[in-house]
Design an enzyme around this catalytic site. Structure first.
Site, PDB file in Angstrom:
ATOM      1  N   SER A 172      -5.259  43.666  53.264  1.00  0.00           N
ATOM      2  CA  SER A 172      -5.775  44.909  51.945  1.00  0.00           C
ATOM      3  C   SER A 172      -5.173  45.547  51.139  1.00  0.00           C
ATOM      4  O   SER A 172      -5.752  46.883  50.096  1.00  0.00           O
ATOM      5  CB  SER A 172      -6.571  46.047  53.221  1.00  0.00           C
ATOM      6  OG  SER A 172      -5.180  47.008  53.883  1.00  0.00           O
ATOM      7  N   PHE A 181      -4.791  43.905  57.417  1.00  0.00           N
ATOM      8  CA  PHE A 181      -6.292  43.987  57.895  1.00  0.00           C
ATOM      9  C   PHE A 181      -7.222  43.255  58.310  1.00  0.00           C
ATOM     10  O   PHE A 181      -7.665  43.760  59.163  1.00  0.00           O
ATOM     11  CB  PHE A 181      -7.114  44.856  56.501  1.00  0.00           C
ATOM     12  CG  PHE A 181      -7.840  45.495  56.494  1.00  0.00           C
ATOM     13  CD1 PHE A 181      -8.692  46.166  57.053  1.00  0.00           C
ATOM     14  CD2 PHE A 181      -8.937  44.843  55.473  1.00  0.00           C
ATOM     15  CE1 PHE A 181     -10.385  46.710  57.194  1.00  0.00           C
ATOM     16  CE2 PHE A 181     -10.633  44.626  55.734  1.00  0.00           C
ATOM     17  CZ  PHE A 181     -10.906  45.464  56.350  1.00  0.00           C
ATOM     18  N   ASP A 183       9.207  45.388  58.851  1.00  0.00           N
ATOM     19  CA  ASP A 183       8.257  45.176  58.488  1.00  0.00           C
ATOM     20  C   ASP A 183       8.088  46.860  58.173  1.00  0.00           C
ATOM     21  O   ASP A 183       8.251  47.014  58.690  1.00  0.00           O
ATOM     22  CB  ASP A 183       6.828  44.435  59.016  1.00  0.00           C
ATOM     23  CG  ASP A 183       4.933  44.975  58.506  1.00  0.00           C
ATOM     24  OD1 ASP A 183       5.633  45.369  57.516  1.00  0.00           O
ATOM     25  OD2 ASP A 183       4.704  44.505  59.385  1.00  0.00           O
ATOM     26  N   HIS A 190       6.756  42.143  55.911  1.00  0.00           N
ATOM     27  CA  HIS A 190       4.920  42.449  56.473  1.00  0.00           C
ATOM     28  C   HIS A 190       4.845  40.656  55.551  1.00  0.00           C
ATOM     29  O   HIS A 190       3.195  40.676  55.928  1.00  0.00           O
ATOM     30  CB  HIS A 190       4.284  43.195  55.109  1.00  0.00           C
ATOM     31  CG  HIS A 190       2.902  44.066  55.829  1.00  0.00           C
ATOM     32  ND1 HIS A 190       2.655  43.980  57.220  1.00  0.00           N
ATOM     33  CD2 HIS A 190       1.748  43.599  55.043  1.00  0.00           C
ATOM     34  CE1 HIS A 190       1.270  43.797  56.834  1.00  0.00           C
ATOM     35  NE2 HIS A 190       0.760  43.612  55.833  1.00  0.00           N
TER      36      HIS A 190
END
Length: 280
Positions: free
Chosen positions: A34, A105, A225, A253
Site C-alpha cells: 500500500s 497490505f 522490518d 520490509h
C-alpha cells in the site's frame, strides 16, 4: 517504448483493472502493498519472470493504485473494494482457483480472500503481512502521510530497507514520478485519510476467522522490518493451522528486493511442494 507497468486492462466492477497476465499453468495471484507510488509491476517485476515459466502469473494493480482506472468519485470500502475487484478479475479471466502471494497490505488481503472465498484459494504466501491487530507506528504513519517530493520518497524508502545502499537517488526519483501521475496522489490520500489507525484495524482478521483458514501458508518476514512488526507474523503463525514462518535477518520490509534470490527460492519451493497427504 511501451510502459512496462501497464499490462492488460480487464473490466471489473464498473472500472478497468490493469493486470499483468504472463505464463501458463496453475494461476498464481500476486498482490502488492500500500505504499505511495506502488504498482504490481514495481512490487513484482523480479518475481513475475521467475514464476511465469511454470505458472500463469496474475499481478493486478489494486483499485486506487498503479494504472487501474477508477471513477473520480470512487468510494473505498475496506476490505470489500479489493475483495470484489479480485473476485471480478478472476471471474473475467476464467480462473477457478489460484495460489496467492501477498505483500504487506496484499498479505492481509490474501488472508481475507482465504477466509471469505476459500474456493478461490490454494497455497498462500504472506510477505511482511498485515492482518493482525496492532498499533500504527511512526513509520507506517509516515508511509500513509506521504506528500510528493523526491526527498520524502527517499525518506520512505530508507524506512522500508535495512540496507540503505539500495535506496539510490535514481530509484527514489523513479518512485516519486509514479506519485505525480495525474490523480495518483489524490487517490492515495482518499484511501488512507487520517486518522490512520482505523485503516490498520480494518485489515485485521479475528482469531476465529484466521482459524478457519485451512490452506497451507508460508509466512516470510524481514527480522528488521520497521513498517510491520515482525511479531505480527508470529501471531498469525500461531492461529493459521497449516502455516510455516521464515524470518530473514538483516532485512527490512522489502524482502523480495533485499533478498531476491532467497525470497524467490522460498516461494518456488513452497509452490512446487507435492500436495500434502490428507490429514486425519
Amino acid at each position: 517504448m511501451s510502459d512496462p507497468e501497464i499490462g492488460t486492462f480487464v473490466e471489473t466492477c464498473g472500472y478497468r483493472t490493469n493486470v499483468h497476465d504472463q505464463g501458463q499453468g496453475k494461476p498464481v495471484v500476486l498482490l502488492h502493498g500500500s505504499g505511495a507510488g506502488v504498482s504490481a509491476w514495481a512490487n513484482w517485476r523480479n518475481l513475475i519472470p521467475k514464476l511465469s515459466d511454470r505458472y500463469r502469473v496474475l499481478a493486478p494493480d489494486l483499485a486506487g493504485f498503479g494504472y487501474t482506472e477508477i471513477p473520480e468519485a470512487f468510494e473505498f470500502r475496506f476490505m470489500t473494494t479489493w475483495i470484489e475487484q479480485i473476485e471480478a478479475l478472476l471471474d473475467a479471466l476464467g480462473v477457478k482457483s489460484a495460489h496467492w502471494v501477498g505483500n504487506s497490505f496484499g498479505g492481509a488481503l490474501t488472508l481475507w480472500m482465504a477466509a471469505q472465498r476459500p474456493d478461490l484459494c490454494d497455497r498462500l504466501i504472506l510477505m511482511g503481512p498485515g492482518g493482525w491487530p496492532t498499533k500504527v507506528n511512526e513509520n507506517l504513519e509516515a508511509l500513509w502521510s506521504y506528500k510528493p517530493s523526491v526527498e520524502n520518497m527517499k525518506r520512505l524508502m530508507d524506512i522500508m530497507a535495512f540496507d540503505r545502499t539500495l535506496v539510490t537517488d535514481e530509484l527514489a526519483e523513479l518512485r516519486y514520478r509514479a506519485t505525480t501521475r495525474p490523480g495518483a496522489q489524490e487517490r492515495f490520500e482518499r484511501i488512507f485519510p487520517p486518522p490512520h489507525q482505523r485503516w490498520l484495524d480494518a485489515q485485521s482478521l479475528s482469531i476465529e476467522a484466521l482459524q478457519t483458514i485451512a490452506n497451507e501458508v508460508l509466512i516470510i518476514h524481514g527480522r528488521d522490518d520497521r513498517v510491520v512488526d515482525p511479531q505480527s507474523s508470529w501471531h498469525l503463525h500461531q492461529h493459521l493451522m497449516h502455516s510455516q514462518l521464515h524470518y530473514i535477518g538483516r532485512c527490512g520490509h522489502w524482502t523480495q528486493i533485499e533478498h531476491p534470490a532467497r525470497f524467490q527460492t522460498l516461494v518456488k519451493n513452497f509452490l512446487d511442494e507435492t500436495k500434502c497427504a490428507a490429514r486425519a
